[in-house]
Design an enzyme around this catalytic site. Structure first.
Site, PDB file in Angstrom:
ATOM      1  N   TRP A 186      -9.555   0.398  -6.166  1.00  0.00           N
ATOM      2  CA  TRP A 186      -9.039   1.650  -5.825  1.00  0.00           C
ATOM      3  C   TRP A 186      -7.434   2.013  -6.314  1.00  0.00           C
ATOM      4  O   TRP A 186      -7.122   2.958  -6.333  1.00  0.00           O
ATOM      5  CB  TRP A 186      -8.837   1.963  -4.331  1.00  0.00           C
ATOM      6  N   LYS A 202       4.459   2.399  -2.460  1.00  0.00           N
ATOM      7  CA  LYS A 202       5.110   3.530  -2.819  1.00  0.00           C
ATOM      8  C   LYS A 202       6.467   3.647  -2.353  1.00  0.00           C
ATOM      9  O   LYS A 202       7.371   4.029  -3.061  1.00  0.00           O
ATOM     10  CB  LYS A 202       4.010   4.343  -2.554  1.00  0.00           C
ATOM     11  N   HIS A 261      -7.344  -5.746  -0.805  1.00  0.00           N
ATOM     12  CA  HIS A 261      -6.161  -5.036  -0.567  1.00  0.00           C
ATOM     13  C   HIS A 261      -5.610  -5.543   0.637  1.00  0.00           C
ATOM     14  O   HIS A 261      -5.687  -5.284   1.812  1.00  0.00           O
ATOM     15  CB  HIS A 261      -6.477  -3.330  -0.225  1.00  0.00           C
ATOM     16  N   SER A 267       0.806  -1.144  -0.057  1.00  0.00           N
ATOM     17  CA  SER A 267       0.136   0.010   0.005  1.00  0.00           C
ATOM     18  C   SER A 267       0.947   1.132   0.043  1.00  0.00           C
ATOM     19  O   SER A 267       1.668   1.537  -0.971  1.00  0.00           O
ATOM     20  CB  SER A 267      -1.053   0.050   1.184  1.00  0.00           C
TER      21      SER A 267
END
Length: 431
Positions: free
Chosen positions: A356, A269, A407, A265
């Site tokens: 998402w 990044k 997720h 998540s």
């Protein structure tokens, strides 16, 4: 700032996030706008990149653009830090003799009361010699990755769990092993890899605190903190990956040439940015990183730059907010972030129901990064169309899979990461 004050501030921020911003994502693939992607193999001057020497120049340009316009710079923090290591505990008979456990406090100032990060390291006792290691940050404290009662509790604010948001509390025994499903420590050790983790809140809290906690509180010029290109939370977490690697490079049991940055998540990044900035990382793995990670921003699908900056204004530098609903003005897109790993391997994982994070956009990030890997003489990604669920792509230096579900980090994900690492960091080569 006291823990009580942090908790009140976190609760207030969560309340604001629920009512101040209403984000209505688009999940309509037909509504994705037409867009042109900046070519990572064209210099700012317009000159094409045709060989490895020119790529090094272009790579420096892209790193500077990402620092200036998105992730932010940490040079003022690096200049203020005084990094040193303190081994707090070492046990060669951990996990019923299967592992050696070390807990290391990485201090960022000369004073023991200053900001620091606690690194937890497990190394398998079945293997001899310097070992490869998966290094990742965790969301909830080192004690949550495994039920091992010897893991020290975090000393400050932690989130209750990732799904709750930013409302925090002090760590307790109740959380021990709570997130072990995302950290299959025994399975990783059995494959001959070590695993190292640190709590991301040691570096910076996951809310805007006015630079009062963690490494961003280190003494620095006021104008450095207030610049539009000053790093915020993701830059601080990424900086922490490199400081953890500093320690691992000093540990004779670790193969410093085979340390893998991994994150899920927002920390996906972070892992990609850490791998881009620090070429000592042998590989980077992004799990469901989405917007600001592996997904193409110009698609405006699921989470957008506007949504991410509104909900999490403390993640990216101030300059990045200029691209809210203005993705076409970006001088790069996320495929260039993946390309900054070249020719080192990079892996991107998507989840079918995690719209998402834009699974298709994550695959396209891989696909459009491939020409840089190919310029450098290695296979990019092993397909030019998005694969079906449970059809992982491992042969190229850019790995990818789409799994069922949402997720999260699952045993299936870890199985792919271990297989990919075996192929590209082990004896099997690129296949």
């Amino acid at each position: 700032m006291t823990t009580a004050t942090l908790m009140l501030l976190a609760a207030a921020l969560l309340l604001c996030s629920r009512f101040a911003w209403v984000i209505r994502p688009s999940y309509d693939e037909s509504a994705v706008p037409a867009y042109d992607l900046p070519d990572p193999l064209v210099m700012e001057s317009g000159e094409p990149v045709t060989d490895a020497d020119q790529w090094l120049i272009r790579r420096a340009e892209l790193l500077s653009l990402f620092r200036d316009q998105m992730f932010g710079r940490m040079d003022h923090i690096t200049a203020a830090a005084d990094v040193r290591f303190e081994v707090m505990e070492s046990d060669a008979c951990a996990l019923n003799g299967a592992a050696t456990r070390r807990q290391v406090r990485i201090h960022f100032t000369a004073e023991t009361s200053g900001p620091s990060m606690d690194l937890l390291l497990y190394l398998p006792n079945i293997s001899a010699g310097p070992l490869p290691v998966f290094l990742g940050m965790n969301f909830d404290g080192n004690h949550t990755v495994h039920a091992d009662p010897s893991i020290a509790l975090p000393r400050g604010w932690v989130r209750e769990n990732e799904s709750v948001g930013v409302v925090g509390h002090l760590a307790s025994e109740a959380g021990r092993g709570a997130m072990s499903g995302r950290w299959p420590v025994e399975a990783i050790l059995a494959r001959g890899y070590g695993v190292a983790t640190a709590y991301y809140g040691d570096l910076a809290p996951d809310f805007a605190d006015g630079y009062q906690n963690g490494v961003l509180s280190l003494p620095a010029r006021r104008d450095a903190r207030q610049r539009g290109d000053s790093g915020r939370a993701i830059a601080a977490w990424s900086w922490g990956y490199s400081r953890a690697l500093d320690y691992l490079a000093s540990d004779v049991s670790v193969d410093e040439t085979r340390v893998i940055a991994i994150g899920h998540s927002r920390l996906g990044k972070t892992a990609l940015w850490a791998g881009a900035c620090d070429t000592r990382f042998a590989m980077a793995i992004s799990n469901n990183s989405g917007c600001g990670g592996a997904a193409i921003s110009r698609r405006r699908y699921g989470e957008t730059i506007f949504a991410i900056n509104q909900r999490f204004p403390h993640w990216f530098c101030g300059n990045f907010h200029a691209y809210n609903d203005n993705e076409g003005a970006l001088p790069f897109d996320q495929h260039a972030l993946l390309a900054l790993m070249a020719p080192r391997p990079v892996y991107v994982a998507s989840a079918e129901d995690d719209r998402w994070a834009d699974p298709r956009g994550e695959f396209l990030g891989c696909l459009h990064a491939a020409p840089v890997f190919e310029l450098l003489g290695c296979k990019g990604i092993a397909a030019d169309t998005m694969p079906p669920v449970a059809s992982p792509l491992h042969r190229g230096r850019i790995g990818y899979h789409l799994r069922s579900g949402g997720h999260d980090v699952t045993a299936y994900d870890w199985g792919q990461y271990l297989d990919f690492a075996d192929r590209h960091l082990g004896a099997q080569g690129d296949g």
